[in-house]
Design a protein around this motif. Structure first.
Motif, PDB file in Angstrom:
ATOM      1  N   LEU A  70       1.026  -1.267  -0.065  1.00  0.00           N
ATOM      2  CA  LEU A  70       0.125  -0.121   0.016  1.00  0.00           C
ATOM      3  C   LEU A  70       0.729   1.169   0.021  1.00  0.00           C
ATOM      4  CD1 LEU A  70      -2.239  -1.229   2.780  1.00  0.00           C
ATOM      5  CD2 LEU A  70      -2.838  -1.228   0.301  1.00  0.00           C
ATOM      6  N   ASP A  71       0.597   1.997  -0.965  1.00  0.00           N
ATOM      7  CA  ASP A  71       1.217   3.398  -1.044  1.00  0.00           C
ATOM      8  C   ASP A  71       0.431   4.685  -1.127  1.00  0.00           C
ATOM      9  OD1 ASP A  71       2.722   5.812  -1.400  1.00  0.00           O
ATOM     10  OD2 ASP A  71       4.171   4.464  -3.256  1.00  0.00           O
ATOM     11  N   GLY A  72       0.275   5.302   0.166  1.00  0.00           N
ATOM     12  CA  GLY A  72      -0.726   6.640   0.008  1.00  0.00           C
ATOM     13  C   GLY A  72       0.077   7.821  -0.062  1.00  0.00           C
ATOM     14  N   ARG A  73      -0.394   8.864  -0.590  1.00  0.00           N
ATOM     15  CA  ARG A  73       0.043  10.255  -0.426  1.00  0.00           C
ATOM     16  C   ARG A  73      -1.029  11.094   0.109  1.00  0.00           C
ATOM     17  NH1 ARG A  73       4.380  10.115  -4.386  1.00  0.00           N
ATOM     18  NH2 ARG A  73       5.041   7.909  -4.619  1.00  0.00           N
ATOM     19  N   TYR A  74      -0.357  11.789   1.163  1.00  0.00           N
ATOM     20  CA  TYR A  74      -1.259  12.531   2.113  1.00  0.00           C
ATOM     21  C   TYR A  74      -0.995  13.960   1.735  1.00  0.00           C
ATOM     22  CZ  TYR A  74      -3.020   8.220   4.222  1.00  0.00           C
ATOM     23  OH  TYR A  74      -3.533   7.248   4.255  1.00  0.00           O
ATOM     24  N   VAL A  75      -1.864  14.859   1.801  1.00  0.00           N
ATOM     25  CA  VAL A  75      -1.438  16.278   1.844  1.00  0.00           C
ATOM     26  C   VAL A  75      -2.156  17.084   2.899  1.00  0.00           C
ATOM     27  CG1 VAL A  75      -1.779  18.449   0.535  1.00  0.00           C
ATOM     28  CG2 VAL A  75      -1.728  16.443  -0.684  1.00  0.00           C
ATOM     29  N   ASN A  76      -0.929  17.567   3.783  1.00  0.00           N
ATOM     30  CA  ASN A  76      -1.911  18.296   5.025  1.00  0.00           C
ATOM     31  C   ASN A  76      -2.230  19.807   4.785  1.00  0.00           C
ATOM     32  OD1 ASN A  76       0.516  20.345   4.834  1.00  0.00           O
ATOM     33  ND2 ASN A  76       1.782  18.824   6.104  1.00  0.00           N
ATOM     34  N   ASP A  77      -2.725  20.391   5.831  1.00  0.00           N
ATOM     35  CA  ASP A  77      -3.273  21.778   5.557  1.00  0.00           C
ATOM     36  C   ASP A  77      -2.450  22.801   4.922  1.00  0.00           C
ATOM     37  OD1 ASP A  77      -5.834  20.675   6.400  1.00  0.00           O
ATOM     38  OD2 ASP A  77      -5.498  21.470   8.390  1.00  0.00           O
ATOM     39  N   GLY A  79      -0.123  22.173   2.984  1.00  0.00           N
ATOM     40  CA  GLY A  79       0.083  22.023   1.413  1.00  0.00           C
ATOM     41  C   GLY A  79       1.124  21.176   1.402  1.00  0.00           C
ATOM     42  N   ASP A  80       2.061  20.452   2.203  1.00  0.00           N
ATOM     43  CA  ASP A  80       3.013  19.678   2.076  1.00  0.00           C
ATOM     44  C   ASP A  80       2.529  18.291   2.081  1.00  0.00           C
ATOM     45  OD1 ASP A  80       4.651  21.733   2.682  1.00  0.00           O
ATOM     46  OD2 ASP A  80       4.417  21.611   4.888  1.00  0.00           O
ATOM     47  N   GLU A  81       3.339  17.300   1.478  1.00  0.00           N
ATOM     48  CA  GLU A  81       2.927  15.979   1.152  1.00  0.00           C
ATOM     49  C   GLU A  81       3.764  15.057   1.910  1.00  0.00           C
ATOM     50  OE1 GLU A  81       1.928  13.905  -2.732  1.00  0.00           O
ATOM     51  OE2 GLU A  81       3.888  13.344  -2.549  1.00  0.00           O
ATOM     52  N   ASP A  82       3.098  13.871   2.567  1.00  0.00           N
ATOM     53  CA  ASP A  82       3.590  12.715   3.299  1.00  0.00           C
ATOM     54  C   ASP A  82       3.492  11.539   2.536  1.00  0.00           C
ATOM     55  OD1 ASP A  82       4.824  14.130   5.346  1.00  0.00           O
ATOM     56  OD2 ASP A  82       2.936  14.681   6.365  1.00  0.00           O
ATOM     57  N   ARG A  83       4.359  10.720   2.480  1.00  0.00           N
ATOM     58  CA  ARG A  83       4.142   9.291   1.782  1.00  0.00           C
ATOM     59  C   ARG A  83       4.166   8.459   2.889  1.00  0.00           C
ATOM     60  NH1 ARG A  83       7.932   6.947  -2.852  1.00  0.00           N
ATOM     61  NH2 ARG A  83       6.676   4.989  -3.504  1.00  0.00           N
ATOM     62  N   VAL A  84       3.088   7.482   3.039  1.00  0.00           N
ATOM     63  CA  VAL A  84       2.972   6.435   3.798  1.00  0.00           C
ATOM     64  C   VAL A  84       2.922   5.014   3.208  1.00  0.00           C
ATOM     65  CG1 VAL A  84       1.744   5.398   5.798  1.00  0.00           C
ATOM     66  CG2 VAL A  84       1.789   7.897   5.636  1.00  0.00           C
ATOM     67  N   THR A  85       3.985   4.260   3.268  1.00  0.00           N
ATOM     68  CA  THR A  85       3.718   3.000   2.548  1.00  0.00           C
ATOM     69  C   THR A  85       3.852   1.603   3.559  1.00  0.00           C
ATOM     70  OG1 THR A  85       6.270   3.121   2.417  1.00  0.00           O
ATOM     71  CG2 THR A  85       5.114   4.040   0.613  1.00  0.00           C
ATOM     72  N   CYS A  86       3.253   0.568   3.162  1.00  0.00           N
ATOM     73  CA  CYS A  86       3.363  -0.445   4.128  1.00  0.00           C
ATOM     74  C   CYS A  86       3.402  -1.583   2.904  1.00  0.00           C
ATOM     75  CB  CYS A  86       2.021  -0.736   4.834  1.00  0.00           C
ATOM     76  SG  CYS A  86       1.976  -2.170   5.991  1.00  0.00           S
ATOM     77  N   GLY A  87       4.423  -2.431   3.323  1.00  0.00           N
ATOM     78  CA  GLY A  87       4.186  -3.750   2.599  1.00  0.00           C
ATOM     79  C   GLY A  87       4.842  -5.112   3.365  1.00  0.00           C
ATOM     80  N   MET A  88       4.399  -6.111   2.702  1.00  0.00           N
ATOM     81  CA  MET A  88       4.532  -7.319   3.782  1.00  0.00           C
ATOM     82  C   MET A  88       4.374  -8.414   2.530  1.00  0.00           C
ATOM     83  SD  MET A  88       2.336  -9.188   6.803  1.00  0.00           S
ATOM     84  CE  MET A  88       2.843 -10.608   7.673  1.00  0.00           C
ATOM     85  N   LYS A  89       5.658  -9.543   2.827  1.00  0.00           N
ATOM     86  CA  LYS A  89       5.626 -10.782   2.003  1.00  0.00           C
ATOM     87  C   LYS A  89       5.244 -11.805   3.157  1.00  0.00           C
ATOM     88  CE  LYS A  89       9.511  -9.410  -0.714  1.00  0.00           C
ATOM     89  NZ  LYS A  89      10.950  -9.615  -1.076  1.00  0.00           N
ATOM     90  N   HIS A  90       4.691 -13.035   2.389  1.00  0.00           N
ATOM     91  CA  HIS A  90       4.401 -14.102   3.556  1.00  0.00           C
ATOM     92  C   HIS A  90       5.749 -14.626   4.247  1.00  0.00           C
ATOM     93  CE1 HIS A  90       0.367 -15.312   2.640  1.00  0.00           C
ATOM     94  NE2 HIS A  90       0.612 -15.237   1.151  1.00  0.00           N
ATOM     95  N   GLY A  91       5.456 -14.899   5.444  1.00  0.00           N
ATOM     96  CA  GLY A  91       6.733 -15.466   6.247  1.00  0.00           C
ATOM     97  C   GLY A  91       7.620 -14.201   6.630  1.00  0.00           C
ATOM     98  N   THR A  92       7.448 -12.885   6.343  1.00  0.00           N
ATOM     99  CA  THR A  92       8.108 -11.879   7.000  1.00  0.00           C
ATOM    100  C   THR A  92       7.324 -10.776   7.686  1.00  0.00           C
ATOM    101  OG1 THR A  92       7.902 -10.582   5.156  1.00  0.00           O
ATOM    102  CG2 THR A  92       9.642 -12.289   5.066  1.00  0.00           C
ATOM    103  N   LYS A  93       8.065 -10.160   8.513  1.00  0.00           N
ATOM    104  CA  LYS A  93       6.986  -9.013   9.166  1.00  0.00           C
ATOM    105  C   LYS A  93       6.826  -7.773   8.124  1.00  0.00           C
ATOM    106  CE  LYS A  93      10.723  -5.921  11.049  1.00  0.00           C
ATOM    107  NZ  LYS A  93      11.434  -5.372  11.942  1.00  0.00           N
ATOM    108  N   LYS A  94       5.691  -7.105   8.382  1.00  0.00           N
ATOM    109  CA  LYS A  94       5.428  -5.959   7.645  1.00  0.00           C
ATOM    110  C   LYS A  94       6.444  -4.581   7.919  1.00  0.00           C
ATOM    111  CE  LYS A  94       1.799  -4.485  11.155  1.00  0.00           C
ATOM    112  NZ  LYS A  94       0.500  -4.494  11.260  1.00  0.00           N
TER     113      LYS A  94
END
Length: 373
Positions: A70-77, A79-94
């Motif tokens: 998952l890859d989300g691009r957020y814009v705060n009040d 006007g700055d952008e933050d990028r939040v990402t999450c990934g996980m493979k089977h058998g490993t931690k996220k």
């Protein structure tokens, strides 16, 4: 803050999606079971580092795939952008990252992107056990008070250790179990006061929303119940240690707190109709939204509304539409099975919106689809 773009790979039944969103209203239309709720759950995941459903992290990986991303691009009040990402493979931690930097503790992320989810499963708040109602308090308070999560973690660790000693064949060491009880009491008192303050501030907001949606047909209230109300928590925990030893677990503490939900003077789980129950939980969630907005200096949480209109009469639907379509709300994600409720929201308004159709995990933006006059 709002979510401007979202990229999804192999999340539940969504194999791939690249989506750009409106700052105000994003509507997802489709039959039941096609992936609308999974899309909202992906947005939820990026706020809370977990699914809103009772699934393991690996259970969110699409069947037949080896990972999800998952890859989300957020814009705060500002006007700055933050990028939040999450990934996980089977058998490993996220792996959870903010602007490409991985979190050392996921709890540090909670509250960065405030969010409220309203879904059909919320009726479990009324029908389910006390743990569901404690979770409601925990989810909101943790979004504005980082010390709350820390106190809750310390309390739960001490509780788990005390319960292990209570279950053991050997008689517990008096000094060690006493230290654990002191830890439970110290952290439990902190948690109690934060929960108590939250419910006192939430209740009038909740009552206002319920009054508006029901058009003043019923009166409702919330009543917080805790062992801390019986006196110093350490005394309450210690006085029944022998009974705890007999059953093998801790009978007293903030892990037994509850939230009584009343309509009139009676429990709504016993007296409420389907429509009243749904009105109750929707009002409760909208009150949480308003509370978070107020306590965070008017920063409006993202609001996820998943199939909320079912089992409500036309007048209550109309009142909810009027409320969420107002200026007090920020970015909204809404799912439904048809266009009727969407058209009610947008007819005659100037709301910026985007419309998406969902089918078998495929999400298509209908840029040229216009609201019926």
């Amino acid at each position: 803050m709002f979510l401007s773009r979202l990229s999804i790979l192999n999340y539940k039944n969504i194999s791939e999606a690249e989506l750009a969103f409106s700052q105000k209203l994003n509507c997802f239309i489709g039959h039941n079971g096609v992936g609308k709720t999974n899309l909202l759950d992906a947005v939820y995941y990026l706020s809370f580092c977990r699914s809103s459903c009772s699934v393991t992290d690996s259970g969110a990986i699409r069947h037949g795939a080896g990972f999800f991303m998952l890859d989300g691009r957020y814009v705060n009040d500002a006007g700055d952008e933050d990028r939040v990402t999450c990934g996980m493979k089977h058998g490993t931690k996220k792996h959870f990252k903010l602007n490409k930097k991985e979190y050392r503790r996921l709890s540090a992320h909670i509250g960065l992107i405030p969010l409220i989810l309203v879904s059909p499963s919320d009726t479990i708040l009324i029908e389910g056990g006390s743990e569901e109602r404690r979770r409601l308090m925990d989810v909101v308070i943790s979004q504005y008070d980082g010390t709350y999560i820390e106190a809750l973690n310390r309390y739960n660790k001490a509780l788990q250790q005390r319960n292990s000693m209570l279950k053991a064949d050997n008689e517990p060491d008096d000094t060690l179990i006493g230290l654990l009880e002191e830890q439970m009491a110290e952290q439990g008192e902190i948690i109690y006061h934060k929960r108590d303050s939250f419910i006192k501030e939430l209740t009038p907001l909740f009552q206002d929303f319920y009054r508006s949606i029901s058009q003043e047909k019923e009166s409702v209230t919330l009543r917080y119940v805790s062992h801390c109300q019986r006196g110093p928590l350490l005394d309450v925990i210690r006085r029944d240690r022998n009974k705890d030893r007999a059953v093998g677990y801790s009978l007293h503490g903030i892990h037994r707190d509850d939230l009584e939900m009343l309509i009139g003077d009676y429990p709504i789980r016993r007296e409420g109709s389907q429509g009243q129950n749904k009105t109750y939980v929707i009002s409760l969630k909208l009150a949480q939204f308003e509370f978070l907005k107020n306590i965070r200096n008017n920063v409006r949480p993202i609001l996820l509304l998943d199939d909320i209109f079912d089992k409500l009469d036309a007048s209550r639907v109309e009142q909810i539409v009027r409320i969420v379509g107002g200026d007090g709300f920020g970015q909204i994600f809404l799912t439904d099975t048809n266009r009727e409720h969407l058209d009610r929201i947008l007819r005659g308004s100037e709301l910026d919106y985007r419309l998406f159709y969902v089918e078998n995990g495929v999400i298509e933006n209908k840029e040229d689809d216009h609201v019926q006059a």
